[in-house]
Scaffold this motif. Structure first.
Motif, PDB file in Angstrom:
ATOM      1  N   PHE A   1       0.748  -0.967   0.429  1.00  0.00           N
ATOM      2  CA  PHE A   1      -0.279   0.157   0.510  1.00  0.00           C
ATOM      3  C   PHE A   1       1.040   0.880  -0.048  1.00  0.00           C
ATOM      4  CE2 PHE A   1      -2.808   3.176   1.698  1.00  0.00           C
ATOM      5  CZ  PHE A   1      -3.901   3.264   1.129  1.00  0.00           C
ATOM      6  N   TRP A   2       2.243   1.974   0.958  1.00  0.00           N
ATOM      7  CA  TRP A   2       3.147   1.839   0.897  1.00  0.00           C
ATOM      8  C   TRP A   2       4.020   2.846  -0.389  1.00  0.00           C
ATOM      9  CZ3 TRP A   2       4.224   6.670   3.572  1.00  0.00           C
ATOM     10  CH2 TRP A   2       5.153   7.436   3.142  1.00  0.00           C
ATOM     11  N   LEU A   3       3.872   1.381  -1.617  1.00  0.00           N
ATOM     12  CA  LEU A   3       4.167   1.794  -2.897  1.00  0.00           C
ATOM     13  C   LEU A   3       3.188   1.988  -3.718  1.00  0.00           C
ATOM     14  CD1 LEU A   3       6.295  -1.354  -3.003  1.00  0.00           C
ATOM     15  CD2 LEU A   3       7.170   0.540  -2.854  1.00  0.00           C
ATOM     16  N   PHE A   4       2.045   1.816  -3.538  1.00  0.00           N
ATOM     17  CA  PHE A   4       0.706   2.169  -3.903  1.00  0.00           C
ATOM     18  C   PHE A   4       0.417   4.402  -4.503  1.00  0.00           C
ATOM     19  CE2 PHE A   4      -3.791   2.684  -3.852  1.00  0.00           C
ATOM     20  CZ  PHE A   4      -3.654   3.086  -5.152  1.00  0.00           C
TER      21      PHE A   4
ATOM     22  N   ASP B   1       3.374   6.039  -5.505  1.00  0.00           N
ATOM     23  CA  ASP B   1       3.910   5.815  -6.863  1.00  0.00           C
ATOM     24  C   ASP B   1       3.957   6.793  -7.731  1.00  0.00           C
ATOM     25  OD1 ASP B   1       4.617   3.472  -8.365  1.00  0.00           O
ATOM     26  OD2 ASP B   1       2.515   3.447  -9.220  1.00  0.00           O
TER      27      ASP B   1
END
Lengths: 47, 369, 390
Positions: free
Chosen positions: A33-36, A39
């Motif tokens: 979720f952090w990457l999402f 992004d």
């Protein structure tokens, strides 16, 4: 099948077992979720 | 590595699907009251009846095929040694004299088979379990030998085979579960000549015990040991004297072992869920600060740069002006000089011409004459 | 050429080598006797005292003193305190070796060490705090191995894998802090199950909090202490950045440790107040408790404060030694000394010389491994190929 728990110990073995599996999932989920979430920041930087 | 929204939602869907498939209804989860196995067995030990004959010790030794002790079971002097259970004796009887002028009291010691066993709660391989018969049973095929069960047991019951290098086991009373399963009575119960130990359903035993207490006031302390200790035990004790005077702890409390650890265990998933959020937040803030500091530094450098160039340009243009001024004046001076020179030259040539003309005229005059 | 020459000329029988050699030989004999004859032949453990110094010192102190790994990497990578960067690698290495040795030591202590993977892969006793500890220590040992690996990979010259691993730093650091929080606190929570055995001054429902908070300043103090040892014995392996930053690291960690210790003392008194155990302070146990809390926490905290104010590096180092001793004392109190306090003195446990010998054996292996790695790999200095690469 419904499971009946007569002792707190049996109940904890079961519920904690699920909790441990959940914890593994949570760690992976939070990372993804952090990457999402971040992004778009990275995309902006590459422009 | 980019993660599109579609990809992310896809993963989430898969995870949710998997979790509902394996989901199981947890009975009594909303009402966390566990009363133990309803028909579990137990034993009532009436210490006022025990005569310290050690017949139960002998029966236990035989039933569990334990090694024959060096001192025979007829030796009663051993009763004063305040022994505990060990790898060669699952039950021991000790003698206490709470009042010196009154007869001694004998107390049998063995696993109390807790309703919520601390040893089972402590075991990290589920080698110890509470059985529906009431017995707390041990599975040596799982045991790692960490001995945390021995740390956990408030009654100091489990023993360990320290001198067995290859397959050491935790050992303790099994309440003769194999015999109970066959419909027989535990070894010690059968052997007791005075009915100091009574086998039965725990529910019934509690009733019997309280009936005895109420029937013979003064003969018993108004307390049934094991009814609530550490959440309750399947072995129950009656005594004439304070239990602390006959070698039993009165400070155990009524909280069961799993309840003692449930709070600490409950904090674990909260930390797993929130720590990454908190730490990533701190990271993001410190990173943001770094980025801002970098930006500030850059703008500061940029500003000084432009200021410097402006100043330089100013200086340059002044210099240029000065230089052009100087050049101009120099040129003017040169032009003036050149003009003057030219003027002079023309005047000189004029003079020369005139002189020549005069000369020519003179020659003409001479020629004519 | 010069290097080879010095290697040839280095004497084999230095005092360190002799002492270490003797400990290793004795340790090997004790190891054989432990596995040949069982726990009973080398330990003083008995049915009342199932855990001795192999748990109290090797496990509890080992894990607490290896906390420098997560504290330092968190300070540098999460809190963004870049000036601690040169302290990260030595701290991670110590933590990795510390945890590896904790697991190694467990092989001596448990009855059937070959079954140690059982709780993880075969039969999960999820109701046990020891399961939680085991899972976290297993995972964290792997995390530490990956965190440490860039040093080895730089030494071996595997540039690509090294660069990939370095990219994982932040995720590993956060995961490491989560795991450390969990198992550092759970080691204290192990004793929650035995309220009747542990002395009330040490038993508290806040035990997990005490263990976690004390692990923070234990880790910092250990980083300072090791730093002073490295300065003395591995000075030639340190590069300029390391030497320049070491004063700042010691003073910075000293300052942080001092304040954390004050917070820890506050929680300890809250623990006494919440159980109303004040009257125990006037007993012999109370004096022992106060010696631990005042003599080995408050005093080093105060020394740290004075040292940081005066920028006195020597005093910081003295304070760090006291603080480390305080942690050892606390862990031994909870697990051995104040545990089973009810038992008559004849039934109490005191370690046999063989148990102490095995513990020394394990610590010695740790020191030798640290010295080997720190002299060969880029731990106290940066690898020339990767300068300015963070």
């Amino acid at each position: 099948m419904e499971k009946v728990f007569y002792t707190l110990h049996d109940f904890m073995i079961y519920s904690e077992g699920i909790t441990y599996l959940l914890m593994g999932g949570i760690l992976v989920f939070l990372l993804l979720f952090w990457l999402f979430l971040t992004d778009s920041d990275k995309k902006k930087r590459t422009f | 590595m980019g993660i599109s929204r579609r990809k992310f939602l896809g993963w989430m869907g898969a995870a949710l699907g998997a979790s509902t498939l394996t989901g199981n209804k947890i009975y009594a989860a909303s009402n966390k009251q566990f009363k133990g196995y309803p028909d579990s067995f137990g034993v009532l030990h009436d210490t006022t009846r025990c005569i310290g004959c050690r017949k139960c010790e002998k029966a236990c030794n035989k039933t569990n095929s334990l090694p024959t002790p060096s001192k025979s079971f007829d030796d009663l002097s051993i009763l004063d040694l305040n022994r505990r259970t060990d790898e060669k004796a699952f039950t021991v009887v000790n003698r206490f004299t709470p009042k010196s002028d009154k007869p001694a009291v004998f107390v049998k010691k063995q696993c109390n088979h807790c309703l919520e066993p601390a040893c089972a709660s402590a075991c990290f391989v589920k080698a110890l379990k509470k059985d529906k018969t009431g017995a707390v049973v041990y599975d040596a095929s799982l045991c790692v030998g960490c001995r945390y069960c021995m740390i956990a047991c408030s009654f100091n019951i489990p023993a360990y085979e320290y001198n067995n290098p290859t397959s050491p086991k935790v050992v303790k009373c099994t309440m003769c579960k194999p015999k109970i399963d066959k419909g027989e009575l535990p070894g010690c119960v059968v052997s007791c000549p005075v009915e100091a130990i009574t086998f039965g359903k725990r529910k019934e035993l509690i009733k019997i015990a309280w009936k005895r207490i109420n029937k013979y006031p003064g003969h018993y302390k108004e307390y049934l040991y094991g009814e609530h200790e550490m959440g309750g035990t399947n072995w129950l004790y009656l005594s004439k004297y304070d239990f602390s005077k006959i070698g039993m702890s009165e400070d155990l409390g009524t909280t069961s072992a799993p309840a003692l650890t449930s709070q600490a265990l409950g904090a674990v998933p909260i930390i797993v869920s929130l720590w990454p959020v908190l730490l990533t937040g701190i990271y993001a803030i410190s990173k943001q600060k770094d980025i801002l500091a970098d930006k500030e530094l850059k703008t500061a450098v940029e500003n000084t740069k432009t200021a410097l160039t402006d100043e330089m340009n100013d200086k340059l243009s002044v210099q240029k002006e000065k230089m052009t001024q100087e050049k101009k004046s120099a040129i003017n001076f040169e032009i003036k000089k050149a003009l003057e020179q030219a003027k002079k030259e023309t005047e000189e040539t004029k003079e020369k011409k005139q002189r020549k003309n005069i000369k020519d005229k003179n020659i003409e005059v001479i020629d004519k004459s | 050429m010069a290097l080879e020459k010095s290697r040839v000329n280095r004497p084999l029988f230095t005092p360190f080598n002799i002492v270490a050699g003797i400990i290793l030989i004795v340790g090997l004999f004790l190891t054989v006797s432990r596995f040949w004859g069982g726990l009973g032949t080398v330990t003083n453990l008995d049915n009342n005292n199932p855990w001795g110094i192999w748990i109290g010192f090797d496990l509890l102190c080992g894990v607490a003193l290896a906390a420098g790994g997560y504290v330092t990497s968190a300070a540098c990578y999460i809190f963004g305190l870049k000036r601690f960067h040169s302290a990260v690698r030595p701290a991670i290495l110590t933590a990795f070796l510390g945890y590896a040795l904790v697991v190694f030591a467990l092989n001596f202590d448990v009855g059937r060490p070959w079954r140690l993977p059982y709780p993880l892969f075969f039969s999960q006793g999820t109701s046990s705090l020891l399961f939680e500890v085991g899972l976290c220590v297993f995972l964290y040992l792997n995390v530490l191995f990956i965190e440490y690996s860039p040093a080895a990979l730089e030494w071996l010259g595997y540039k690509k894998i090294r660069n990939f691993v370095v990219k994982l730093t932040l995720v590993l650091t956060i995961f490491g802090v989560v795991l450390s929080t969990l198992h550092q606190s759970s080691l204290g929570a192990l004793f929650l199950i035995a309220p009747s055995k542990l002395h009330p001054l040490w038993y508290s429902s806040y035990l997990p909090v005490f263990f976690f908070v004390s692990s923070i300043f234990a880790g910092m103090s250990m980083v300072i202490f090791e730093g002073s040892l490295a300065h003395r014995f591995l000075h030639h392996k340190m590069d300029k950045t390391h030497l320049d930053e070491s004063l700042g690291v010691a003073l910075g960690f000293g300052k942080a440790a001092s304040f954390v210790m004050m917070g820890y003392i506050a929680t300890k008194f809250i623990g006494i107040a919440s159980d109303n155990n004040w009257h125990y302070l006037a007993t012999g146990w109370g004096l022992w408790f106060l010696l631990e809390l005042i003599g080995f926490v408050a005093v080093p905290a105060f020394l740290y404060a004075v040292a940081v104010r005066d920028k006195n590096i020597k005093l910081v180092r003295i304070a760090s030694i006291l603080a480390v001793l305080g942690i050892v004392l606390n862990r031994l109190n909870v697990s051995v000394i104040a545990f089973n306090w009810h038992l008559p003195s004849s039934a109490r446990y005191f370690p046999s010389w063989k148990e102490i010998g095995i513990s020394l054996f394990i610590v010695t292996i740790g020191i030798i491994a640290y010295r080997f790695i720190a002299t060969k790999m880029p731990i106290l200095h940066e690898h020339p190929d990767y300068k300015n690469d963070h």
